[in-house]
Design a protein around this motif. Structure first.
Motif, short mmCIF file in Angstrom:
data_model
loop_
_atom_site.label_atom_id
_atom_site.label_comp_id
_atom_site.label_asym_id
_atom_site.label_seq_id
_atom_site.Cartn_x
_atom_site.Cartn_y
_atom_site.Cartn_z
N PRO A 1 3.99 -4.70 -5.61
CA PRO A 1 4.72 -4.81 -4.36
C PRO A 1 6.23 -4.46 -4.84
O PRO A 1 7.30 -4.62 -5.48
CB PRO A 1 4.65 -6.70 -4.54
N VAL A 2 6.38 -4.30 -3.11
CA VAL A 2 7.55 -3.37 -3.15
C VAL A 2 8.39 -4.15 -2.08
O VAL A 2 8.25 -4.31 -0.87
CB VAL A 2 7.70 -1.49 -3.21
N ARG A 3 10.12 -4.73 -2.46
CA ARG A 3 10.90 -5.88 -1.46
C ARG A 3 11.88 -4.98 -0.02
O ARG A 3 11.82 -4.99 0.45
CB ARG A 3 11.08 -6.56 -1.84
N LEU A 4 11.68 -3.71 -1.22
CA LEU A 4 13.37 -3.13 -0.84
C LEU A 4 13.45 -1.18 -1.16
O LEU A 4 13.13 -1.06 -2.51
CB LEU A 4 14.79 -3.12 -1.42
N VAL A 5 13.64 -0.54 0.13
CA VAL A 5 13.38 0.94 -0.18
C VAL A 5 14.67 1.05 0.08
O VAL A 5 15.55 1.08 0.98
CB VAL A 5 12.15 1.41 0.77
N ARG B 1 8.40 12.88 -2.86
CA ARG B 1 7.74 13.28 -3.43
C ARG B 1 7.89 12.35 -4.84
O ARG B 1 7.34 12.20 -6.79
CB ARG B 1 8.07 14.80 -4.88
N GLN B 2 9.38 11.66 -5.64
CA GLN B 2 9.12 11.03 -5.89
C GLN B 2 8.34 9.11 -5.93
O GLN B 2 8.78 8.27 -6.61
CB GLN B 2 10.41 9.99 -5.37
N VAL B 3 7.26 9.07 -4.70
CA VAL B 3 6.84 7.43 -4.53
C VAL B 3 5.86 7.88 -5.64
O VAL B 3 4.92 7.69 -6.08
CB VAL B 3 6.36 7.45 -2.84
N ILE B 4 5.64 6.08 -5.98
CA ILE B 4 5.12 5.69 -6.96
C ILE B 4 3.94 4.33 -6.10
O ILE B 4 4.35 3.82 -5.52
CB ILE B 4 5.67 4.82 -7.66
N ASP B 5 2.91 4.87 -6.28
CA ASP B 5 1.80 3.89 -4.99
C ASP B 5 1.55 2.42 -5.71
O ASP B 5 2.43 2.15 -6.85
CB ASP B 5 0.64 4.30 -5.71
N PRO B 6 2.58 1.27 -4.47
CA PRO B 6 2.83 -0.30 -4.91
C PRO B 6 1.46 -0.23 -5.93
O PRO B 6 1.67 -1.61 -6.24
CB PRO B 6 2.67 -0.86 -4.08
N LEU B 7 0.11 0.37 -6.28
CA LEU B 7 -1.07 -0.56 -6.42
C LEU B 7 -0.75 -0.23 -8.08
O LEU B 7 -1.41 -0.84 -8.86
CB LEU B 7 -2.50 0.40 -6.48
N GLU B 8 0.45 1.07 -8.35
CA GLU B 8 0.34 0.90 -10.32
C GLU B 8 1.68 0.68 -10.41
O GLU B 8 1.52 -0.09 -11.34
CB GLU B 8 0.63 2.70 -9.93
N THR C 1 1.06 -1.16 -0.03
CA THR C 1 0.21 -0.42 -0.35
C THR C 1 0.93 1.30 0.01
O THR C 1 2.02 1.09 -0.02
CB THR C 1 -0.83 0.11 1.53
N LEU C 2 0.28 2.43 -1.16
CA LEU C 2 1.30 3.96 -0.28
C LEU C 2 1.44 4.09 0.47
O LEU C 2 2.56 4.48 1.09
CB LEU C 2 -0.33 4.52 -0.96
N ASP C 3 0.21 3.94 1.58
CA ASP C 3 0.75 3.87 3.09
C ASP C 3 1.60 3.39 3.77
O ASP C 3 2.64 3.73 4.29
CB ASP C 3 -0.37 3.88 4.33
N GLN C 4 1.85 2.23 3.52
CA GLN C 4 3.10 1.88 3.79
C GLN C 4 4.67 1.56 3.20
O GLN C 4 5.42 1.85 3.50
CB GLN C 4 3.16 -0.16 3.45
N LEU C 5 4.55 2.11 2.04
CA LEU C 5 5.55 2.32 1.50
C LEU C 5 6.18 4.30 1.56
O LEU C 5 7.39 4.01 2.00
CB LEU C 5 5.39 2.50 -0.06
#
Length: 354
Positions: free
Chosen positions: A327-331, A317-324, A254-258
């Motif tokens: 799933p993201v495993r590393l930041v 500001r560079q974040v992309i919503d995981p729904l788009e 989710t965007l909140d998690q990211l």
């Protein structure tokens, strides 16, 4: 030219400072489900474990006897500094490649024969052992490439001097992957042409090499394969970028998690920025997806700043919503273009596993 490489540095430091670990298979790295091996002792390597391997795979290879430890970056940095400060008493100019390896070109070895080079290298190894209790391997050759190959042949706990007369025969037999700059992709391309050794690469026409490896990488690797390597030893400038990364045990969906992850990782990078006495203008966000593909986005501010809120907001500001994105495993967050505004010091970047 000399190339010095500390043997199994992280694991050796752990065995040095914790005597009960000596002789046991030690794995240093992330402890979570997605942890990666940062260092493996030779006892662990005997089972097939190695650096950059997923920790769960290394633990399975080693078995129940594996000793798994989190990295102690501060300790490694301190001992690395002790090692290279000692070496600079004999070789004032060192080109550090990482905290456990460096090139040196001592003036007193100009024109020396192989035995004199071997004796000098053994003196360096004795100096390191006396100051720290740690073991290093040293390779010597006519240039950086052959010196690095020689140090690999010297491991563990040895010295290997490759004379110009020996170099061609050695290159003829060595796998092309031993050449610095040849990775899995380039290796596969060369194998399709029937090129499996460094000697085979040297004997191939430059035109054919360029067609396979490109106009930038091809000519330089072809020259190295032919034993032509006149790169000098030069002190590296202070790092102009600091970064932090977090690998998650469960994908961020989710965007909140990211956003929460970017906040924490950005704060960790900012702490390193302040520790190095720097400001930053460029903020880079790195997102590794569950399929292992990587997306990076960057933004450059009109001025350098060390303000946490400004830098983290720029990363957000560079974040992309995981729904788009997926799933993201590393930041990861990197803060760059950061000239020192006070006393600068270099420190390693560790990947945390959550």
């Amino acid at each position: 030219m000399l190339h010095l490489d500390m043997d199994a540095f992280f694991a050796s430091v752990e065995q040095l400072t914790r005597p009960t670990l000596r002789g046991r298979p030690v794995l240093v790295g992330g402890l979570g489900g997605r942890g990666v091996v940062a260092g493996a002792s030779y006892e662990a390597r005997a089972y097939g474990a190695r650096s950059a391997m997923p920790m769960h795979q290394a633990r399975r290879m080693v078995g129940a006897g594996a000793v798994v430890l989190p990295p102690r970056g501060g300790l490694y940095s301190m001992l690395s500094k002790t090692v290279f400060d000692a070496l600079r008493t004999r070789m004032p100019v060192l080109e550090m490649i990482s905290m456990d390896e460096a090139f040196g070109e001592p003036q007193e070895l100009a024109g020396a024969d192989a035995e004199a080079v071997r004796v000098f290298a053994e003196e360096l190894r004795a100096l390191i052992r006396d100051r720290t209790g740690l073991v290093a391997s040293i390779g010597a050759g006519s240039g950086k490439q052959i010196a690095k190959i020689a140090s690999g042949l010297a491991k563990p706990d040895g010295v290997r001097v490759v004379t110009p007369a020996e170099q061609r025969g050695l290159f003829e037999a060595l796998p092309v992957r031993k050449l610095w700059g040849i990775g899995p992709v380039a290796d596969e391309k060369l194998r399709r042409l029937g090129i499996e050794t460094i000697g085979g690469l040297a004997a191939t026409s430059s035109t054919e090499i360029v067609s396979v490896l490109g106009a930038t990488l091809g000519p330089s690797l072809h020259r190295l394969a032919q034993g032509i390597d006149d790169r000098p030893v030069a002190e590296r400038a202070d790092a102009k970028q600091v970064s932090a990364e977090t690998t998650f045990a469960a994908d961020l969906m989710t965007l909140d998690q990211l956003r929460a992850a970017v906040e924490r990782t950005g704060a960790a990078a900012h702490a390193r920025l302040l520790g190095d006495g720097r400001a930053a203008r460029t903020v880079v966000l790195k997102l590794k997806k569950s399929d292992m593909s990587i997306v990076t986005r960057s933004a450059t501010l009109p001025y350098a700043t060390a303000d946490l809120q400004t830098l983290v907001a720029t990363a957000q500001r560079q974040v992309i919503d995981p729904l788009e994105l997926g799933p993201v495993r590393l930041v990861g967050v990197s803060l760059g273009d950061s000239p020192p505004f006070g006393r600068a010091r270099c420190s390693p970047t560790w990947t945390r596993v959550m």
